[in-house]
Design a protein around this motif. Structure first.
Motif, short mmCIF file in Angstrom:
data_model
loop_
_atom_site.label_atom_id
_atom_site.label_comp_id
_atom_site.label_asym_id
_atom_site.label_seq_id
_atom_site.Cartn_x
_atom_site.Cartn_y
_atom_site.Cartn_z
N SER A 106 0.85 -1.19 0.00
CA SER A 106 0.00 0.00 0.00
C SER A 106 0.89 1.24 0.00
N ALA A 107 0.42 2.31 -0.60
CA ALA A 107 1.25 3.51 -0.78
C ALA A 107 1.64 4.15 0.55
N THR A 108 0.82 3.99 1.58
CA THR A 108 1.08 4.63 2.87
C THR A 108 1.97 3.80 3.79
N GLU B 24 -8.53 -3.42 -4.51
CA GLU B 24 -7.21 -3.12 -5.09
C GLU B 24 -6.63 -4.35 -5.77
N ASP C 296 0.46 0.90 -10.35
CA ASP C 296 0.21 2.03 -9.44
C ASP C 296 -0.78 3.03 -10.05
N THR D 100 -4.39 1.65 -9.73
CA THR D 100 -4.96 1.74 -8.38
C THR D 100 -5.07 3.19 -7.89
N ASP E 131 -2.64 5.33 -7.58
CA ASP E 131 -1.48 5.58 -6.70
C ASP E 131 -1.75 5.21 -5.25
N ARG E 132 -2.66 4.25 -5.04
CA ARG E 132 -2.88 3.75 -3.68
C ARG E 132 -1.93 2.61 -3.35
N THR E 133 -1.09 2.24 -4.32
CA THR E 133 -0.13 1.16 -4.11
C THR E 133 1.29 1.63 -4.44
#
Length: 371
Positions: free
Chosen positions: A58-60, A74, A220, A223, A225-227
């Protein structure tokens, strides 16, 4: 050249000090390399075992498996990206393990992985809940096939059905179970980080024949850019401490090679000074400076090879006697060959400092006793 070889055969004691010092340097260099390889393998085995083209976090999460969460939506978006052949779930939880025969407070740190897709580094996922493959370093803790290990404060039972090799993670032994088993153990022991059946920590992407970097960008984008999609090497470098560890060890190894250059330079500089008269006679008889210097290099190379062979044997012997899961040391052929190569380069560079003196030898002055 033949004269240099004859001197080595007839007066080996003359090179004894240099051989001993270079042997110690070779042992140090190969031990440092083996320790670096062992530490790296112990930190990264679980990632390398995936044999993945990409690993999607996950991007975070800051590319951390523990912080990452990938949901079902996702995953479906990722699976629809052109080039993705397979997207397998993976999850991990670090816990203390209670092993039969040990005291209730004698905990062994382990990482339980849940995984979905088998690879060249992992067998098929255990079919039954509560079963797992164990990294073979757990044999050093007297774990055997069929034994039940209890994990975490909830003492979740995990039955060992067999062993896998080279799958350690963050320096800890690992257990490899189904995603169902991972979620159950995670929820029992980490209620603050509960996961539902639709959640995994990351996805292991198989995409044969695809450009990994380009596919990572497309995933990415798909999704929103959530990944954060990384190649296997990038995922390894993202592990805490791996890059810094390699940097520190490589600096120490470089310093060791520099010391080898200084040792060879000093030794053969002294040898050259002692041979000034001999070089003068040989030049008067028609020997060229190049052939004389080649003899010096040949001697240095042979001495270095002897030292490297002894160092390599010592490294292999240490690797053979160290129990699995104790000291993180691995003696590989590539590491030993690389260390030998660097020592040979150091020997040639060290000899180069004697070249100027050999070139300046004047036969008349040398034979007459001058410099």
């Amino acid at each position: 050249m033949s004269l240099a070889l004859k001197e080595l055969r007839r007066r080996p004691g003359r090179f004894g000090v240099a051989t001993v010092i270079l042997t110690l340097i070779a042992i140090l260099l190969m031990f440092l390399g083996g320790l670096l390889d062992g530490l790296t393998a112990g930190n990264t085995g679980a990632i390398r075992a995936q044999q993945a083209d990409l690993i999607v976090y996950s991007a975070t999460s800051q590319d951390s498996l523990v912080r990452s969460r990938i949901d079902l939506n996702e995953r479906r978006e990722i699976e629809r990206v052109e080039g993705v052949e397979q997207a397998g779930e993976i999850g991990s939880v670090q816990l203390g393990a209670r092993i039969e025969g040990k005291g209730p407070r004698e905990l062994v740190p382990v990482v339980l992985f849940g995984y979905e897709a088998a690879s060249a580094g992992l067998p098929e996922t255990p079919a039954r809940a509560g079963e797992a493959w164990a990294d073979d370093t757990l044999k050093a803790e007297s774990v055997e096939t069929g034994e039940t290990i209890r994990l975490g404060p909830a003492r979740s039972p995990i039955k060992v059905i067999g062993f896998v090799n080279d799958t350690r993670y963050s320096g800890q032994s690992t257990l490899w179970a189904s995603m169902e088993t991972w979620r159950k153990v995670q929820n029992e022991n980490r209620p603050d980080a509960r996961v539902t059946p639709e959640i995994s920590q990351a996805l292991v992407i198989q995409a044969p024949g695809m450009d990994a970097a380009g596919l990572a960008d497309r995933i990415d984008q798909a999704t929103g850019d959530r990944t954060s999609s990384l190649t296997e090497d990038e995922a390894i470098n993202a592990l805490p401490g791996v890059s810094a560890q390699q940097s520190v060890f490589n600096q120490i190894i470089g310093l060791t090679v520099l010391i080898a250059i200084i040792v060879v330079a000093l030794f053969f500089a002294l040898i050259t000074v002692e041979r000034i008269g001999l070089y003068g006679v040989l030049k008067a008889l028609g020997a060229g400076s190049g052939s004389l210097f080649a003899g010096v290099v040949l001697q240095a190379v042979i001495v270095t090879l002897v030292a490297s062979v002894i160092g390599g044997i010592a490294a292999l012997a240490l690797d053979a006697v160290i129990p699995a899961g104790s000291i993180p040391f691995i003696a590989t052929g590539s590491r030993l060959a690389g260390s030998t190569f660097f020592l040979l380069i150091a020997a040639v560079i060290g000899c180069a400092f004697s070249l100027r003196r050999v070139l300046k030898v004047d036969p008349a002055q040398a034979i007459g006793g001058g410099q």
